[in-house]
Design a protein around this motif. Structure first.
Motif, PDB file in Angstrom:
ATOM      1  N   ILE A   1       0.843  -1.203   0.000  1.00  0.00           N
ATOM      2  CA  ILE A   1       0.000   0.000   0.000  1.00  0.00           C
ATOM      3  C   ILE A   1       0.872   1.244   0.000  1.00  0.00           C
ATOM      4  CG2 ILE A   1      -1.605   1.382   1.384  1.00  0.00           C
ATOM      5  CD1 ILE A   1      -2.871  -1.255   2.320  1.00  0.00           C
TER       6      ILE A   1
ATOM      7  N   ALA B   1       2.656   1.602  -3.346  1.00  0.00           N
ATOM      8  CA  ALA B   1       1.719   1.999  -4.404  1.00  0.00           C
ATOM      9  C   ALA B   1       1.423   3.494  -4.316  1.00  0.00           C
ATOM     10  CB  ALA B   1       0.427   1.194  -4.294  1.00  0.00           C
TER      11      ALA B   1
ATOM     12  N   TRP C   1       2.340   6.059  -7.340  1.00  0.00           N
ATOM     13  CA  TRP C   1       1.323   6.844  -8.049  1.00  0.00           C
ATOM     14  C   TRP C   1       1.498   8.334  -7.822  1.00  0.00           C
ATOM     15  CZ3 TRP C   1      -0.538   4.758 -11.986  1.00  0.00           C
ATOM     16  CH2 TRP C   1      -0.959   3.434 -12.022  1.00  0.00           C
TER      17      TRP C   1
ATOM     18  N   THR D   1       1.429  -0.060 -10.508  1.00  0.00           N
ATOM     19  CA  THR D   1       0.338  -0.983 -10.829  1.00  0.00           C
ATOM     20  C   THR D   1       0.535  -2.315 -10.121  1.00  0.00           C
ATOM     21  OG1 THR D   1       0.026   0.035 -13.001  1.00  0.00           O
ATOM     22  CG2 THR D   1      -0.865  -2.191 -12.688  1.00  0.00           C
TER      23      THR D   1
ATOM     24  N   THR E   1      -0.207  -1.966  -6.500  1.00  0.00           N
ATOM     25  CA  THR E   1      -1.648  -1.791  -6.311  1.00  0.00           C
ATOM     26  C   THR E   1      -2.346  -3.144  -6.301  1.00  0.00           C
ATOM     27  OG1 THR E   1      -1.610   0.385  -7.375  1.00  0.00           O
ATOM     28  CG2 THR E   1      -3.746  -0.734  -7.237  1.00  0.00           C
TER      29      THR E   1
END
Length: 205
Positions: free
Chosen positions: A7, A10, A14, A53, A56
């Motif tokens: 988490i 990710a 991002w 990705t 995620t």
């Protein structure tokens, strides 16, 4: 623990990609469409997007036919480490970002590569990665190279100086490309070799 780490990684990934896009759009010298195409012409951006990705999917506990294959994490780790190595050895010296750009720059080229490597060490199914997989791992960088050379011949935009045909000529670009391909192969082989000698920490995706 694995999910919490995924988490966090990710979110970092991002944030870095989106922030870089915003910065590029704000400072564009072309149309938004062209700037967006150029944005996704950078191996750094494509690979950081791939990493984000992947994390995620891990964070959400989802399965992916592509990302769940044995060795997928190893391939992704090799890609993002090449991003980091090329930046540190070749590109860092040619510009000096400041402010938010500097933060984003470090996330994309330093933080994400290092944290992905740590995640690989902790969670890759190392016993399942094979040397023969390297051939498939090379498809992504080869397709990328073909894309930027073809588009560059049309738009005169090349994302990196070592592939800028207009500046250094095609023979030198091809030489540089072969060197990078060699780096991919050696680094991939090293990961397979090292992985076989390290204990599996936990199942990956």
């Amino acid at each position: 623990m694995k999910k919490n780490i995924a988490i966090a990684l990710a979110i970092i990934g991002w944030f870095a990609v989106i922030a870089q896009y915003v910065l590029m759009i704000e400072n564009r010298v072309t149309s938004t469409t062209e700037a967006t195409i150029r944005f996704f012409s950078f191996f750094t951006i494509l690979t950081n997007t791939l990493v984000a990705t992947y994390f995620t999917y891990v964070a959400l506990g989802k399965k992916s036919k592509l990302l769940s294959k044995p060795g997928s994490l190893t391939a992704i780790t090799v890609y993002i480490l090449v991003v980091g190595l090329v930046y540190q050895l070749v590109l860092r010296a040619i510009w000096e970002p400041t402010g938010l750009q500097k933060i984003v720059d470090e996330l994309l080229h330093s933080v994400v590569p290092v944290t992905t490597l740590i995640f690989w060490y902790l969670y890759e199914e190392k016993s399942k990665i094979e040397l023969k997989s390297i051939v498939n791992w090379l498809i992504y960088p080869l397709i990328y190279l073909i894309f930027i050379l073809l588009r560059g011949s049309i738009s005169d935009f090349y994302p990196y100086p070592f592939v800028n045909v207009l500046e250094i000529g095609m023979p030198q670009v091809l030489t540089n490309s072969v060197i990078l391909l060699f780096v991919f192969i050696v680094l991939s082989a090293a990961f397979v070799w090292i992985g076989k000698r390290l204990p599996n920490k936990e199942q990956s995706i």
